[in-house]
Structures are given as C-alpha cells and as structure tokens.
Design a protein around this motif. Sequence first.
Motif, PDB file in Angstrom:
ATOM      1  N   THR A  77      -4.263  10.407   0.895  1.00  0.00           N
ATOM      2  CA  THR A  77      -5.015   9.187   0.616  1.00  0.00           C
ATOM      3  C   THR A  77      -4.079   8.107   0.102  1.00  0.00           C
ATOM      4  N   ASP A  78      -4.259   6.881   0.606  1.00  0.00           N
ATOM      5  CA  ASP A  78      -3.409   5.787   0.149  1.00  0.00           C
ATOM      6  C   ASP A  78      -4.094   4.978  -0.952  1.00  0.00           C
ATOM      7  N   SER A  79      -3.400   3.993  -1.460  1.00  0.00           N
ATOM      8  CA  SER A  79      -3.910   3.215  -2.595  1.00  0.00           C
ATOM      9  C   SER A  79      -5.067   2.304  -2.221  1.00  0.00           C
ATOM     10  N   ASP A  80      -5.355   2.172  -0.920  1.00  0.00           N
ATOM     11  CA  ASP A  80      -6.540   1.438  -0.470  1.00  0.00           C
ATOM     12  C   ASP A  80      -7.731   2.363  -0.248  1.00  0.00           C
ATOM     13  N   GLY A  81      -7.536   3.669  -0.425  1.00  0.00           N
ATOM     14  CA  GLY A  81      -8.618   4.632  -0.248  1.00  0.00           C
ATOM     15  C   GLY A  81      -8.763   5.175   1.156  1.00  0.00           C
ATOM     16  N   VAL A  82      -7.829   4.868   2.050  1.00  0.00           N
ATOM     17  CA  VAL A  82      -7.866   5.408   3.413  1.00  0.00           C
ATOM     18  C   VAL A  82      -7.248   6.801   3.393  1.00  0.00           C
ATOM     19  N   THR A  83      -7.849   7.734   4.162  1.00  0.00           N
ATOM     20  CA  THR A  83      -7.413   9.135   4.146  1.00  0.00           C
ATOM     21  C   THR A  83      -7.021   9.611   5.537  1.00  0.00           C
ATOM     22  N   ARG A 126      -5.348   3.166   9.583  1.00  0.00           N
ATOM     23  CA  ARG A 126      -5.121   1.853   8.970  1.00  0.00           C
ATOM     24  C   ARG A 126      -5.068   0.745  10.029  1.00  0.00           C
ATOM     25  N   THR A 171       0.845  -1.198   0.000  1.00  0.00           N
ATOM     26  CA  THR A 171       0.000   0.000   0.000  1.00  0.00           C
ATOM     27  C   THR A 171       0.878   1.244   0.000  1.00  0.00           C
TER      28      THR A 171
END
Length: 358
Positions: free
Chosen positions: A38-44, A115, A2
């Motif tokens: 924002t990460d590549s999993d959509g978490v901000t 996360r 990620t």
Amino acid sequence: MTRVAGVATTRLSARLHTPFVTALRRTTTVDTVVVRVTDSDGVTGWGEAPQVWQVTGESLAGAEACLEGPLAAVVTGRSVEDLAATCRAVQHAVAGNHGAKAALDVALHDLAARRQGLSLPRFLGTDVHRLPTDVTLAAGDAGTLAATAGQRVGDGFEVLKMKVGTDAATDVARVLAVREAVGPDVSLRLDANQGWTPREAVTVVSALEDAGAAVELVEQPVPAADLDGLAWVTARVGTPVMADESVYGLRDLVEVIRRRAADHVNVKLAKCGGLSVGRALLDLAHAHGMGTIVGSMMESPLGVGAAASLAAAAGTTLVPDLDAAWWLAASPFHGGLSYDGASVVLPDTAGLGVEGLR
C-alpha cells in the motif's frame, strides 16, 4: 512524493476441484502467501508467493518472514514512481527466496498499473487480454488418463500437458493411451518433473517417437542439477526438450544455452523472482533462438494473472502453461483472472483486477 507505506501478508489455502498429481507431489490445495503493498495515497497492489516444497523449497512461514522482514524494509519509504530501481532492490535484498521476491515484484507492478488506471497487460505494453493455455493431466493410470484427456478436449483444450516420470516402465503405454483417446489433432506435451534418469528419458522418448506418438515436447526429463544429463538427452532425441526446474534465473539460462542443454525454457515467476527477471529471461531465450513458454506453479489467480500478463506482453513461441488457477474449486478473490474454455481472460481493469479476498 508518493511512497510505499506498508507491506502486509495473509496466508491462503484454497481447495482444488481435482487432486493435482506429479512425479514430485500430490496436492488438493493451493497454499500461498498473499502480499499487499500500500502506498501513501492508499492504493494497494497484490502479489503471491506459492508454497511448492518439492520445487522451490520455500515455505509459507519463510515467505511470510521474508516479505514482512527484509523485503518490506527495503521497499518501505521508497518512491512508487521508481519501479525499476525498487524491483532491483528487492532482487538484491536477500539470497534465494524467489517466491517472496516474485510476490513483492508483482505487487509493485500491480500498484504502479493501478496508479495509472491501466490493466497490468497494458502497463507492460500490450492490448492482449485473452490468450490460450494448455491444461495438465495429473499423473495416473492409462485408463484414467485417457478418459480425463477426452474430457479436457471436450472442455475445449487443444494442448494437453501430461504428467509422466512416475514410472518409466509404464510411461510409454500411458502416453499412447492418451494419444489414442484424443486423436492426432490435439497437441500433447509431456512433463516428467525430473522423474527420469537420462537413460530412462532417452528410452521412453525414443519409444514414443518410434510409435508415432507425435509428442510436442518433453519438459524437465531429468533432475534439475543434472545439466550434463539434460544435454545428453537433448542431443539423443528428436523431440524438443524443455528446461523448467533447471532454470531459475539468468545465470541458469546462460548455462543451459552454453551447453545446448535444452531446446525450450519454461519461465515461471515464482522460480525467477518476478516480472522484471521473467521478461529478461524471455528476451535472452528469444535472442538465442530458444523456444519459450510462461508457466505457473500451483497458484491462485494473482500469480497466474501476473504470468499471463507477462506472456501477453513479451510473447512466447508456444502456447503458455497457465492452467493453475483453473484447478481451483472457486476463486478466493473478488475480481481477477478467469477462464473461458481453453483461454485465460485478463480483466481490462486497473492492475490485476483483484479487489479483495472473498
């Protein structure tokens, strides 16, 4: 793996319920740049860079450009698992721009905590989600200050931070009016915001000592760059002296310690560049026997929530200065920090608990 996928910013101006007046400025709003990582999993993760021209000299436009330009470039594509290395890269990416660095540093910590499903305090290593704060009395005349002080004590605050330094000739009378209004059991600390000369500082503080005002501490009595003057004041008064604007990063604090220029230090994220540096400053101060608080600029629940999380995790020797978001007429966010009387309450939900703008 990620990775950090993007950095976005939004300018925010939020109204205060009461004008905030110091020796340096008067404001009726919190003006800040909100950053979202924002990460590549959509978490901000969320952070902010407040605009305080008279202290940091950083503007909304400058913070925005820094965050969207070189700081975004240095974090985009990096693994979200390597928080320490990414935060170091942020610190080294540009000179100055401490508010922008702090915004991104906090957002990265918020992202990492989310996360793991941990509140930011838990992520930083503590179960503490409630801690006391002082409250500031904006600069004003003696009668207004005395009345406001009484109201704040009625609100439950036990530590008052009084803004002085606007007029050394009348500061003593204003402080004594507040002390008379609140009685002997309320802690009263002064913040001159660089407003006195060294001689004025010694004259005012000595007069207050002679009058039995029982001042807890006096913060940044002289201009930030005048460490010789700060040390001169510290050596000549019995009241503890706190450095604020004189200390941004570790190099500044080392010099204050070397010169014995202050007894305490106020650590603020927007000055030092974020949680990583802030913790190092507190650790250094504690190792050398200095008193500490964690403070806030005129910030929203984002910045104050991060500062409160640091104070909870690292500990301070004195009640922290976390009232900035208390001055807001309404929070501009869904979720996040709140106040209960004289206490800051951090949500025991993921990260800072902020879920979006209203």
